[in-house]
Scaffold this motif. Structure first.
Motif, PDB file in Angstrom:
ATOM      1  N   SER A  58       0.843  -1.207   0.000  1.00 46.58           N
ATOM      2  CA  SER A  58       0.000   0.000   0.000  1.00 46.58           C
ATOM      3  C   SER A  58       0.872   1.247   0.000  1.00 46.58           C
ATOM      4  O   SER A  58       0.580   2.223  -0.707  1.00 46.58           O
ATOM      5  CB  SER A  58      -0.915   0.003   1.226  1.00 46.58           C
ATOM      6  OG  SER A  58      -1.799  -1.083   1.195  1.00 46.58           O
ATOM      7  N   ARG A  61       2.456   1.574  -3.482  1.00 43.13           N
ATOM      8  CA  ARG A  61       1.485   1.954  -4.532  1.00 43.13           C
ATOM      9  C   ARG A  61       1.437   3.473  -4.691  1.00 43.13           C
ATOM     10  O   ARG A  61       1.332   3.996  -5.793  1.00 43.13           O
ATOM     11  CB  ARG A  61       0.090   1.432  -4.205  1.00 43.13           C
ATOM     12  CG  ARG A  61      -0.067  -0.023  -4.425  1.00 43.13           C
ATOM     13  CD  ARG A  61      -0.678  -0.311  -5.799  1.00 43.13           C
ATOM     14  NE  ARG A  61      -0.318  -1.663  -6.172  1.00 43.13           N
ATOM     15  CZ  ARG A  61       0.156  -2.019  -7.350  1.00 43.13           C
ATOM     16  NH1 ARG A  61       0.321  -1.135  -8.292  1.00 43.13           N
ATOM     17  NH2 ARG A  61       0.462  -3.253  -7.605  1.00 43.13           N
ATOM     18  N   VAL A  62       1.509   4.197  -3.599  1.00 42.86           N
ATOM     19  CA  VAL A  62       1.478   5.662  -3.643  1.00 42.86           C
ATOM     20  C   VAL A  62       2.774   6.196  -4.257  1.00 42.86           C
ATOM     21  O   VAL A  62       2.761   7.139  -5.049  1.00 42.86           O
ATOM     22  CB  VAL A  62       1.222   6.251  -2.239  1.00 42.86           C
ATOM     23  CG1 VAL A  62       1.292   7.772  -2.255  1.00 42.86           C
ATOM     24  CG2 VAL A  62      -0.125   5.777  -1.708  1.00 42.86           C
ATOM     25  N   ASP A  83      -3.611  -2.805   0.417  1.00 38.41           N
ATOM     26  CA  ASP A  83      -4.889  -2.754   1.119  1.00 38.41           C
ATOM     27  C   ASP A  83      -5.314  -1.292   1.190  1.00 38.41           C
ATOM     28  O   ASP A  83      -4.802  -0.535   2.018  1.00 38.41           O
ATOM     29  CB  ASP A  83      -4.739  -3.360   2.514  1.00 38.41           C
ATOM     30  CG  ASP A  83      -6.015  -3.315   3.331  1.00 38.41           C
ATOM     31  OD1 ASP A  83      -7.027  -2.753   2.871  1.00 38.41           O
ATOM     32  OD2 ASP A  83      -5.991  -3.837   4.463  1.00 38.41           O
ATOM     33  N   ASP A  84      -6.222  -0.883   0.327  1.00 41.91           N
ATOM     34  CA  ASP A  84      -6.624   0.520   0.248  1.00 41.91           C
ATOM     35  C   ASP A  84      -7.289   1.040   1.525  1.00 41.91           C
ATOM     36  O   ASP A  84      -7.317   2.236   1.760  1.00 41.91           O
ATOM     37  CB  ASP A  84      -7.566   0.738  -0.938  1.00 41.91           C
ATOM     38  CG  ASP A  84      -6.863   0.601  -2.271  1.00 41.91           C
ATOM     39  OD1 ASP A  84      -5.619   0.742  -2.314  1.00 41.91           O
ATOM     40  OD2 ASP A  84      -7.539   0.346  -3.285  1.00 41.91           O
ATOM     41  N   ARG A  87      -4.829   2.107   7.249  1.00 43.04           N
ATOM     42  CA  ARG A  87      -4.272   3.376   7.684  1.00 43.04           C
ATOM     43  C   ARG A  87      -3.387   3.127   8.895  1.00 43.04           C
ATOM     44  O   ARG A  87      -3.779   2.436   9.835  1.00 43.04           O
ATOM     45  CB  ARG A  87      -5.353   4.397   8.065  1.00 43.04           C
ATOM     46  CG  ARG A  87      -6.169   4.911   6.900  1.00 43.04           C
ATOM     47  CD  ARG A  87      -5.328   5.708   5.916  1.00 43.04           C
ATOM     48  NE  ARG A  87      -6.040   6.030   4.721  1.00 43.04           N
ATOM     49  CZ  ARG A  87      -6.056   5.327   3.599  1.00 43.04           C
ATOM     50  NH1 ARG A  87      -5.394   4.200   3.512  1.00 43.04           N
ATOM     51  NH2 ARG A  87      -6.721   5.715   2.555  1.00 43.04           N
ATOM     52  N   LEU A 128      -1.038   6.737   3.372  1.00 42.80           N
ATOM     53  CA  LEU A 128      -1.194   5.570   4.237  1.00 42.80           C
ATOM     54  C   LEU A 128      -1.307   5.979   5.706  1.00 42.80           C
ATOM     55  O   LEU A 128      -1.865   5.250   6.515  1.00 42.80           O
ATOM     56  CB  LEU A 128       0.004   4.625   4.052  1.00 42.80           C
ATOM     57  CG  LEU A 128       0.035   3.344   4.873  1.00 42.80           C
ATOM     58  CD1 LEU A 128      -1.124   2.423   4.482  1.00 42.80           C
ATOM     59  CD2 LEU A 128       1.360   2.625   4.673  1.00 42.80           C
TER      60      LEU A 128
END
Length: 142
Positions: A58, A61-62, A83-84, A87, A128
């Motif tokens: 995650s 990905r950013v 996993d979107d 957090r 995240l």
């Protein structure tokens, strides 16, 4: 190893490439694919997740999206979907510490990138992370 809590948009070209490479190293460590860096303290925040590899995916990905926005071609096949909904937390003290550290790096190698970090009140974390009050992490070098 530096896994920035700051949004990757603040990184210069060298910083973004380093973040990608160090993130891939972190992924290998969390997946048990390498023996080096197993005790690196920055990995603890990912190890605390139910699926540490999905957590670092995650994060990456950013970084991958930022690279694409800039026209770079990082190999996204090296990471999973992530996993979107995940957090993690980062303290405002940690963000301030990282901001100061990055400002020093940018002063030496990419002064034009410093303006985005000029106002500490507008600096955003990596998506995240959500910000909570607190001091810098104990592992942070000051």
């Amino acid at each position: 190893m530096r896994l920035w809590s700051l949004h990757p948009r603040y990184l210069d070209a060298a910083g973004l490439v380093a973040c990608w490479r160090e993130g891939l190293l972190a992924r290998a460590v969390l997946a048990g694919a390498t023996v080096g860096y197993r005790r690196h303290p920055q990995l603890d925040r990912f190890r605390g997740c139910a699926d540490p590899v999905a957590a670092i995916d995650s994060y990456l990905r950013v970084v991958l999206a930022e690279a694409g926005r800039r026209g770079y071609r990082f190999d996204g096949s090296k990471i999973g979907p992530g996993d979107d909904a995940l957090r993690l937390t980062v303290t405002d003290g940690q963000l301030a510490c990282e901001r100061a550290h990055l400002l020093g790096k940018l002063t030496r190698r990419a002064a034009a990138c410093r303006d985005a970090l000029a106002d500490p009140k507008t600096v955003e974390p990596h998506p995240l992370f959500r910000i909570v009050p607190g001091p810098p992490e104990p592992w942070e070098r000051r």
